[in-house]
Design a protein around this motif. Structure first.
Motif, PDB file in Angstrom:
ATOM      1  N   UNK A  62      12.667   5.467  -1.686  1.00 63.75           N
ATOM      2  CA  UNK A  62      11.925   6.048  -0.554  1.00 63.75           C
ATOM      3  C   UNK A  62      11.465   4.971   0.429  1.00 63.75           C
ATOM      4  N   UNK A  63      11.026   3.815  -0.077  1.00 67.80           N
ATOM      5  CA  UNK A  63      10.497   2.751   0.780  1.00 67.80           C
ATOM      6  C   UNK A  63      11.559   1.753   1.230  1.00 67.80           C
ATOM      7  N   UNK A  64      12.757   1.858   0.671  1.00 61.11           N
ATOM      8  CA  UNK A  64      13.847   0.912   0.957  1.00 61.11           C
ATOM      9  C   UNK A  64      13.540  -0.493   0.448  1.00 61.11           C
TER      10      UNK A  64
ATOM     11  N   UNK B 187       0.829  -1.207   0.000  1.00 60.53           N
ATOM     12  CA  UNK B 187       0.000   0.000   0.000  1.00 60.53           C
ATOM     13  C   UNK B 187       0.862   1.255   0.000  1.00 60.53           C
ATOM     14  N   UNK B 188       1.973   1.214   0.721  1.00 58.91           N
ATOM     15  CA  UNK B 188       2.886   2.355   0.758  1.00 58.91           C
ATOM     16  C   UNK B 188       3.432   2.615  -0.644  1.00 58.91           C
ATOM     17  N   UNK B 189       3.889   1.559  -1.302  1.00 61.52           N
ATOM     18  CA  UNK B 189       4.429   1.708  -2.659  1.00 61.52           C
ATOM     19  C   UNK B 189       3.361   2.263  -3.600  1.00 61.52           C
TER      20      UNK B 189
ATOM     21  N   UNK C 289      11.697   3.848  -9.483  1.00 65.12           N
ATOM     22  CA  UNK C 289      13.013   3.973  -8.861  1.00 65.12           C
ATOM     23  C   UNK C 289      12.943   4.846  -7.608  1.00 65.12           C
ATOM     24  N   UNK C 290      12.225   5.966  -7.699  1.00 65.61           N
ATOM     25  CA  UNK C 290      12.084   6.866  -6.546  1.00 65.61           C
ATOM     26  C   UNK C 290      11.328   6.188  -5.413  1.00 65.61           C
ATOM     27  N   UNK C 291      10.298   5.445  -5.770  1.00 67.32           N
ATOM     28  CA  UNK C 291       9.518   4.726  -4.757  1.00 67.32           C
ATOM     29  C   UNK C 291      10.372   3.676  -4.073  1.00 67.32           C
ATOM     30  N   UNK C 292      11.180   2.972  -4.835  1.00 69.22           N
ATOM     31  CA  UNK C 292      12.069   1.954  -4.258  1.00 69.22           C
ATOM     32  C   UNK C 292      13.047   2.601  -3.280  1.00 69.22           C
TER      33      UNK C 292
ATOM     34  N   UNK D 153       8.415  -3.058  -5.998  1.00 68.02           N
ATOM     35  CA  UNK D 153       7.573  -1.914  -6.388  1.00 68.02           C
ATOM     36  C   UNK D 153       6.833  -2.229  -7.683  1.00 68.02           C
ATOM     37  N   UNK D 154       7.498  -2.831  -8.656  1.00 72.16           N
ATOM     38  CA  UNK D 154       6.843  -3.185  -9.911  1.00 72.16           C
ATOM     39  C   UNK D 154       5.670  -4.144  -9.672  1.00 72.16           C
ATOM     40  N   UNK D 155       5.844  -5.067  -8.758  1.00 71.04           N
ATOM     41  CA  UNK D 155       4.780  -6.031  -8.461  1.00 71.04           C
ATOM     42  C   UNK D 155       3.574  -5.375  -7.793  1.00 71.04           C
ATOM     43  N   UNK D 156       3.752  -4.182  -7.257  1.00 70.95           N
ATOM     44  CA  UNK D 156       2.657  -3.476  -6.580  1.00 70.95           C
ATOM     45  C   UNK D 156       1.776  -2.704  -7.549  1.00 70.95           C
TER      46      UNK D 156
END
Length: 154
Positions: free
Chosen positions: A142-144, A124-126, A137-140, A150-153
């Motif tokens: 930011x969320x570590x 949900x965060x992603x 890339x930015x989401x990865x 992230x792609x799977x989300x």
């Protein structure tokens, strides 16, 4: 050897069972009286009985030690927080916070002073970050989390 579950010690099994069922929506798998196992993978055990099992005085069992927590995830964290607002007897460790990795969470005490954390799933965060305009890339970053996660989300 197989790990089974964490077990927390409680003063009143009925009060604690009501908290975990009513406030946190957990379902009981087995109720053995002084020991209740929840389907979520943890159990509660009556303090006086537990003390006798481990051969200590009941007063030697530390309350509110703040050295562990039970962690839950809730898909609709906002609805859960609203439900908590209508539950009058909740004592918070802290209200809603956003962790450095972007996950929103709240921590509260159960009736025996054990810390309970309820956070939103990292999926949900992603999705929230992606919806706000961040790239994969930015989401990865930011969320570590890995970019593949992230792609799977999406």
């Amino acid at each position: 050897m197989k790990f089974i579950c964490p077990l927390i010690v409680v003063r009143d099994v009925g009060v604690s069972r009501a908290f975990y069922e009513g406030v946190l929506g957990q379902s009981v798998g087995h109720d053995l009286g002084e020991n209740v196992a929840f389907e979520g993978g943890f159990a509660i055990h009556l303090r006086s009985h537990f003390a006798s099992l481990i051969c200590v005085d009941e007063g030697d069992i530390t309350v509110r030690s703040k050295n562990a927590e039970l962690y839950f995830e809730e898909d609709d964290l906002d609805a859960f927080l609203e439900r908590l607002n209508h539950t009058g007897s909740i004592e918070y460790v802290h209200g809603l916070v956003e962790q450095p990795w972007g996950q929103r969470a709240v921590r509260l005490y159960d009736p025996d002073g054990h810390i309970v954390e309820v956070g939103e799933p990292m999926e949900n965060v992603a999705r929230r970050f992606l919806a706000s305009g961040l790239s994969i890339e930015e989401t990865a970053r930011r969320t570590l989390m890995p970019e593949e996660f992230v792609r799977q989300c999406i």
